[in-house]
Design a protein around this motif. Structure first.
Motif, PDB file in Angstrom:
ATOM      1  N   THR A  44       0.851  -1.189   0.000  1.00  0.00           N
ATOM      2  CA  THR A  44       0.000   0.000   0.000  1.00  0.00           C
ATOM      3  C   THR A  44       0.886   1.238   0.000  1.00  0.00           C
ATOM      4  OG1 THR A  44      -1.703  -1.169   1.241  1.00  0.00           O
ATOM      5  CG2 THR A  44      -1.794   1.243   1.260  1.00  0.00           C
ATOM      6  N   ASP A  45       0.496   2.260  -0.771  1.00  0.00           N
ATOM      7  CA  ASP A  45       1.328   3.454  -0.885  1.00  0.00           C
ATOM      8  C   ASP A  45       1.707   4.017   0.474  1.00  0.00           C
ATOM      9  OD1 ASP A  45       1.558   3.485  -3.567  1.00  0.00           O
ATOM     10  OD2 ASP A  45       0.298   5.231  -3.931  1.00  0.00           O
ATOM     11  N   ILE A  46       3.008   4.329   0.594  1.00  0.00           N
ATOM     12  CA  ILE A  46       3.539   4.909   1.820  1.00  0.00           C
ATOM     13  C   ILE A  46       3.609   6.419   1.621  1.00  0.00           C
ATOM     14  CG2 ILE A  46       5.524   4.990   3.368  1.00  0.00           C
ATOM     15  CD1 ILE A  46       6.166   2.094   2.383  1.00  0.00           C
ATOM     16  N   LEU A  47       2.678   7.130   2.212  1.00  0.00           N
ATOM     17  CA  LEU A  47       2.567   8.577   2.047  1.00  0.00           C
ATOM     18  C   LEU A  47       2.777   9.256   3.391  1.00  0.00           C
ATOM     19  CD1 LEU A  47      -0.471   8.969  -0.373  1.00  0.00           C
ATOM     20  CD2 LEU A  47       1.806   9.873  -0.764  1.00  0.00           C
ATOM     21  N   ARG A  48       3.990   9.726   3.627  1.00  0.00           N
ATOM     22  CA  ARG A  48       4.240  10.467   4.858  1.00  0.00           C
ATOM     23  C   ARG A  48       3.717  11.896   4.704  1.00  0.00           C
ATOM     24  NH1 ARG A  48       4.082   9.677   9.811  1.00  0.00           N
ATOM     25  NH2 ARG A  48       5.084   7.668   9.361  1.00  0.00           N
ATOM     26  N   SER A  49       3.956  12.514   3.555  1.00  0.00           N
ATOM     27  CA  SER A  49       3.363  13.811   3.236  1.00  0.00           C
ATOM     28  C   SER A  49       2.224  13.602   2.253  1.00  0.00           C
ATOM     29  CB  SER A  49       4.413  14.748   2.603  1.00  0.00           C
ATOM     30  OG  SER A  49       5.369  15.151   3.552  1.00  0.00           O
ATOM     31  N   PRO A  50       1.279  14.516   2.212  1.00  0.00           N
ATOM     32  CA  PRO A  50       0.186  14.379   1.239  1.00  0.00           C
ATOM     33  C   PRO A  50       0.689  14.587  -0.180  1.00  0.00           C
ATOM     34  CG  PRO A  50       0.082  16.509   2.330  1.00  0.00           C
ATOM     35  CD  PRO A  50       1.146  15.726   3.048  1.00  0.00           C
ATOM     36  N   VAL A  51      -0.074  14.118  -1.142  1.00  0.00           N
ATOM     37  CA  VAL A  51       0.267  14.347  -2.536  1.00  0.00           C
ATOM     38  C   VAL A  51       0.365  15.849  -2.785  1.00  0.00           C
ATOM     39  CG1 VAL A  51      -0.555  14.147  -4.918  1.00  0.00           C
ATOM     40  CG2 VAL A  51      -0.778  12.212  -3.347  1.00  0.00           C
ATOM     41  N   THR A 296      17.408  -6.450  -7.076  1.00  0.00           N
ATOM     42  CA  THR A 296      18.147  -6.381  -5.804  1.00  0.00           C
ATOM     43  C   THR A 296      18.030  -4.989  -5.208  1.00  0.00           C
ATOM     44  OG1 THR A 296      19.717  -8.079  -6.506  1.00  0.00           O
ATOM     45  CG2 THR A 296      20.421  -6.599  -4.739  1.00  0.00           C
ATOM     46  N   TYR A 297      18.102  -3.971  -6.076  1.00  0.00           N
ATOM     47  CA  TYR A 297      17.989  -2.595  -5.582  1.00  0.00           C
ATOM     48  C   TYR A 297      16.603  -2.316  -5.006  1.00  0.00           C
ATOM     49  CZ  TYR A 297      18.282   2.468  -5.311  1.00  0.00           C
ATOM     50  OH  TYR A 297      18.280   3.754  -4.846  1.00  0.00           O
ATOM     51  N   ALA A 298      15.604  -3.051  -5.436  1.00  0.00           N
ATOM     52  CA  ALA A 298      14.260  -2.853  -4.894  1.00  0.00           C
ATOM     53  C   ALA A 298      14.233  -3.061  -3.385  1.00  0.00           C
ATOM     54  CB  ALA A 298      13.273  -3.792  -5.580  1.00  0.00           C
ATOM     55  N   SER A 299      15.025  -4.011  -2.904  1.00  0.00           N
ATOM     56  CA  SER A 299      15.073  -4.228  -1.455  1.00  0.00           C
ATOM     57  C   SER A 299      15.744  -3.057  -0.743  1.00  0.00           C
ATOM     58  CB  SER A 299      15.810  -5.534  -1.149  1.00  0.00           C
ATOM     59  OG  SER A 299      17.166  -5.465  -1.568  1.00  0.00           O
ATOM     60  N   VAL A 300      16.689  -2.403  -1.433  1.00  0.00           N
ATOM     61  CA  VAL A 300      17.316  -1.198  -0.871  1.00  0.00           C
ATOM     62  C   VAL A 300      16.276  -0.091  -0.760  1.00  0.00           C
ATOM     63  CG1 VAL A 300      19.098   0.553  -1.213  1.00  0.00           C
ATOM     64  CG2 VAL A 300      19.577  -1.839  -1.801  1.00  0.00           C
ATOM     65  N   MET A 301      15.489   0.089  -1.814  1.00  0.00           N
ATOM     66  CA  MET A 301      14.433   1.105  -1.771  1.00  0.00           C
ATOM     67  C   MET A 301      13.447   0.823  -0.639  1.00  0.00           C
ATOM     68  SD  MET A 301      13.466   2.033  -5.736  1.00  0.00           S
ATOM     69  CE  MET A 301      12.804   0.411  -6.128  1.00  0.00           C
ATOM     70  N   GLN A 302      13.102  -0.438  -0.482  1.00  0.00           N
ATOM     71  CA  GLN A 302      12.140  -0.806   0.562  1.00  0.00           C
ATOM     72  C   GLN A 302      12.666  -0.441   1.946  1.00  0.00           C
ATOM     73  OE1 GLN A 302      11.346  -5.055   0.901  1.00  0.00           O
ATOM     74  NE2 GLN A 302       9.228  -4.633   1.460  1.00  0.00           N
ATOM     75  N   ALA A 303      13.957  -0.717   2.180  1.00  0.00           N
ATOM     76  CA  ALA A 303      14.555  -0.377   3.473  1.00  0.00           C
ATOM     77  C   ALA A 303      14.670   1.140   3.644  1.00  0.00           C
ATOM     78  CB  ALA A 303      15.918  -1.040   3.599  1.00  0.00           C
ATOM     79  N   ASP A 304      15.014   1.833   2.552  1.00  0.00           N
ATOM     80  CA  ASP A 304      15.110   3.292   2.613  1.00  0.00           C
ATOM     81  C   ASP A 304      13.783   3.920   3.018  1.00  0.00           C
ATOM     82  OD1 ASP A 304      17.762   3.329   1.826  1.00  0.00           O
ATOM     83  OD2 ASP A 304      17.375   4.008  -0.224  1.00  0.00           O
ATOM     84  N   VAL A 305      12.724   3.518   2.326  1.00  0.00           N
ATOM     85  CA  VAL A 305      11.434   4.162   2.568  1.00  0.00           C
ATOM     86  C   VAL A 305      10.891   3.800   3.945  1.00  0.00           C
ATOM     87  CG1 VAL A 305       9.925   2.393   1.544  1.00  0.00           C
ATOM     88  CG2 VAL A 305       9.266   4.796   1.438  1.00  0.00           C
ATOM     89  N   TYR A 307      12.737   3.260   6.639  1.00  0.00           N
ATOM     90  CA  TYR A 307      13.501   4.070   7.588  1.00  0.00           C
ATOM     91  C   TYR A 307      12.972   5.507   7.610  1.00  0.00           C
ATOM     92  CZ  TYR A 307      17.472   6.444   9.775  1.00  0.00           C
ATOM     93  OH  TYR A 307      18.261   7.212  10.597  1.00  0.00           O
ATOM     94  N   LEU A 308      12.780   6.089   6.415  1.00  0.00           N
ATOM     95  CA  LEU A 308      12.333   7.472   6.347  1.00  0.00           C
ATOM     96  C   LEU A 308      10.909   7.630   6.868  1.00  0.00           C
ATOM     97  CD1 LEU A 308      13.876   8.406   2.892  1.00  0.00           C
ATOM     98  CD2 LEU A 308      14.590   9.277   5.129  1.00  0.00           C
ATOM     99  N   ASP A 309      10.067   6.651   6.567  1.00  0.00           N
ATOM    100  CA  ASP A 309       8.688   6.713   7.044  1.00  0.00           C
ATOM    101  C   ASP A 309       8.652   6.732   8.569  1.00  0.00           C
ATOM    102  OD1 ASP A 309       5.769   6.574   6.575  1.00  0.00           O
ATOM    103  OD2 ASP A 309       5.969   4.644   7.574  1.00  0.00           O
ATOM    104  N   SER A 310       9.544   5.978   9.177  1.00  0.00           N
ATOM    105  CA  SER A 310       9.586   5.946  10.639  1.00  0.00           C
ATOM    106  C   SER A 310       9.998   7.286  11.228  1.00  0.00           C
ATOM    107  CB  SER A 310      10.548   4.857  11.121  1.00  0.00           C
ATOM    108  OG  SER A 310      11.896   5.223  10.871  1.00  0.00           O
ATOM    109  N   ARG A 311      10.661   8.104  10.419  1.00  0.00           N
ATOM    110  CA  ARG A 311      11.130   9.416  10.875  1.00  0.00           C
ATOM    111  C   ARG A 311      10.244  10.559  10.369  1.00  0.00           C
ATOM    112  NH1 ARG A 311      15.316  10.944  12.969  1.00  0.00           N
ATOM    113  NH2 ARG A 311      15.314  12.809  11.631  1.00  0.00           N
ATOM    114  N   GLY A 312       9.244  10.240   9.565  1.00  0.00           N
ATOM    115  CA  GLY A 312       8.392  11.299   9.040  1.00  0.00           C
ATOM    116  C   GLY A 312       8.994  12.037   7.864  1.00  0.00           C
ATOM    117  N   GLN A 313       9.909  11.387   7.145  1.00  0.00           N
ATOM    118  CA  GLN A 313      10.520  11.995   5.964  1.00  0.00           C
ATOM    119  C   GLN A 313      10.007  11.313   4.693  1.00  0.00           C
ATOM    120  OE1 GLN A 313      14.585  11.438   7.905  1.00  0.00           O
ATOM    121  NE2 GLN A 313      15.015  13.242   6.624  1.00  0.00           N
TER     122      GLN A 313
END
Length: 573
Positions: A44-51, A296-305, A307-313
């Motif tokens: 499901t889309d991870i939206l920390r800020s609104p569109v 393989t890079y998709a898993s990097v993106m998943q971890a990045d997002v 981490y940032l979602d947990s911080r509100g970025q």
């Protein structure tokens, strides 16, 4: 001449030569194994800020750095096409040859003729029509926003550089407004040793004024600015100066994007700078070279997002079509990271969608230097000089139209925004349906004669009155330029006033040439009306254009079938 700007290149691109052979193995991988995920595995889309104008949108990087002798810019000389002097065999810094057929002003090079016999010419980014054409393409192909690159290393060293870059931003602003696109400033600190002070001066004195534009991108109600090079190897600064600049922009009321290296999340030394930004966009160009590595890079993106979602970025991953620079860096491989006729970039789009990431940055729109451009490019050897190697879009064995990567990007944007379903294989046709029987050819100038009365269609009163078929000869008011509206559709631009024909009021009002941009009201599909005649189907209401009342009334799109009143004879000039 010293290179005018340190480019954003893949951090591992010099290692790719050793990996290039891996890409040749793709054909042996079964489609089943290539499919990384199916619809049921989509996050499901991870939206920390609104569109806004960046979150939930597709952004392209816009270089705008090409120049030519005689273009009237402050340099008035060749820039980026060659290190110095006229581009000619053995003297070039670009890999992918552009398709120049839609540029009104081009400049003669030192190459032999193209394979089709036409002179080998190139465009200048300084020419206003070039920028207008680029933003027109952005609109036509569904690109939301352009990040205007602003290299600072010479801004306050060479006044010509500042004049050129200031001018490009002004032209981009004008065309973003004209074509209803968004734009923002993306500073690149490569080679900019005094960036910490000068970037603040530049924003205050030169760039901040552009935030007054209705086209300037806003996110969370704030003007967007990106600083590229934060934590990137070989770029000036440290965690203290980077954090200071990010916080300074935030204090000016800006939404700040940090352009970082791929491995930013494990870079503890500079984490304070990353934490200060509103959004992170890691540079992935050149860090993977085939489909398996993209997965393989998709898993990097998943971890990045995560981490940032947990911080509100927020998070903005980068997608790129391919990479090569053998003309600029002799000895490196031609077609170094193959585009795989769109499969490579589509896999990145599909993975972004699967991971629930609602935003993307495409590198780049017009980067012909390193062959990452999605803008129109040479399809085959008929469109490049006969005496110099250049990459063409058929390099991987499948013919692709010049606009294929624009269409692919538009489809990718729609998938990421959930406007079309997720698919692991791209839905974009490599070449659009044959236009051999088409009468309305993009780029041509035509007149239309109504079959019902044998009279020419006129943009009456210089375009101020509705179109009507009542003229016995064709002059300026009776001629139209055919413009590509994307997906096999066209628009008609009247020579009377250089404005687009519109099926006004959703098709309920007569056609009139009074629009400056192309939308659904200005988009038409040519249909075969038999006996060499054509009909026009309005995109806005899916009805045919009619020379009503036997041609005595203005043209209107209100018919459900084609007969004599809906048929037109095309004359090409």
């Amino acid at each position: 001449m010293k290179m005018i700007a340190v480019k954003k290149i893949g951090l591992y691109s010099l290692l790719i030569v050793a990996l290039a052979s891996c890409s040749k193995k793709e054909a042996a991988i079964s489609p089943e194994k290539e499919a990384m995920a199916n619809t049921k595995n989509i996050t499901t889309d991870i939206l920390r800020s609104p569109v806004g104008d960046v979150v939930g949108k597709l952004v392209v990087g816009y270089q705008g750095w090409f120049g030519a002798a005689g273009d009237g810019s402050a340099f008035n000389s060749w820039r980026h096409w060659a290190a110095s002097g006229t581009p000619a065999p053995g003297n070039q810094m670009f890999e992918l040859y552009p398709d120049t057929r839609e540029y009104l002003t081009t400049f003669q090079t030192g190459y032999g003729n193209l394979g089709n016999g036409q002179p080998a010419k190139l465009f200048s980014s300084w020419t206003s029509q070039t920028v207008a054409k680029h933003f027109q393409w952005m609109q036509q192909y569904g690109i939301d926003c352009a990040a205007i690159q602003r290299f600072g290393n010479y801004l306050y060293v060479d006044s010509r550089d500042k004049a050129f870059r200031d001018g490009i931003v002004a032209k981009a602003r004008n065309q973003a407004e004209n074509y209803d696109r968004k734009f923002y400033i993306m500073y690149d600190i490569s080679g900019w040793n005094s960036f910490q002070a000068e970037i603040k001066t530049d924003w205050t004195n030169a760039m901040q004024v552009h935030t007054n534009s209705t086209a300037y991108a806003k996110q969370n109600g704030k003007p967007v600015v990106c600083i590229w090079g934060i934590g990137v190897s070989g770029r000036p600064g440290d965690v203290t100066s980077w954090t200071d600049v990010i916080n300074w922009f935030k204090a000016q009321g800006c939404y700040v994007i940090a352009g970082t290296a791929r491995g930013w999340r494990t870079d503890a030394t500079n984490m304070a700078a990353y934490h200060a930004a509103d959004m992170i966009t890691p540079w992935s160009v050149g860090t993977f070279s085939n489909l398996a590595e993209a997965d393989t890079y998709a898993s990097v993106m998943q971890a990045d997002v995560a981490y940032l979602d947990s911080r509100g970025q927020d998070y903005q991953p980068v997608a790129f079509p391919g990479f090569a620079w053998s003309n600029w860096k002799p000895g490196t491989a031609q077609n170094m990271i193959p585009r795989l006729h769109g499969d490579f970039m589509w896999r990145q789009f599909a993975n972004i969608r699967v991971k629930g990431i609602p935003s993307a940055y495409v590198a780049m729109f017009d980067e012909y230097d390193e062959a990452t451009a999605i803008a129109k490019a040479a399809e085959n050897s008929s469109m490049i000089p006969t005496n110099q190697y250049f990459l063409t879009l058929d390099a991987d064995g499948i013919a692709c139209s010049a606009d294929f990567y624009l269409r692919l990007t538009g489809d990718g944007a729609r998938m990421i925004k959930q406007q079309i379903p997720h698919t692991s294989t791209h839905p974009t046709a490599h070449v659009q349906a044959s236009t051999s029987t088409k009468k309305l050819i993009v780029g041509s100038t035509v007149s239309l004669t109504a079959l019902v009365n044998g009279k020419y269609v006129c943009a009456d009163d210089g375009g101020n009155s509705p179109l009507i078929a009542d003229r016995t000869s064709a002059g300026q008011w009776e001629k139209f330029t055919i413009v590509d509206a994307g997906n096999g559709k066209i628009a008609l631009r009247s020579l009377a006033n250089n404005q687009y024909v519109c099926a006004d009021n959703g098709g309920a009002s007569p056609l009139i040439a009074n629009r400056t941009v192309i939308g659904s009201y200005e988009t038409f599909t040519e249909v075969d009306a038999g006996n060499g005649n054509i009909g026009l189907l309005a995109d806005v209401n899916n009805k045919y254009v009619c020379a009503d009342n036997s041609g005595n009334s203005p043209l209107i799109a209100n018919r459900t079938s084609v007969d004599e009143w809906e048929s037109f004879i095309v004359t090409t000039y």
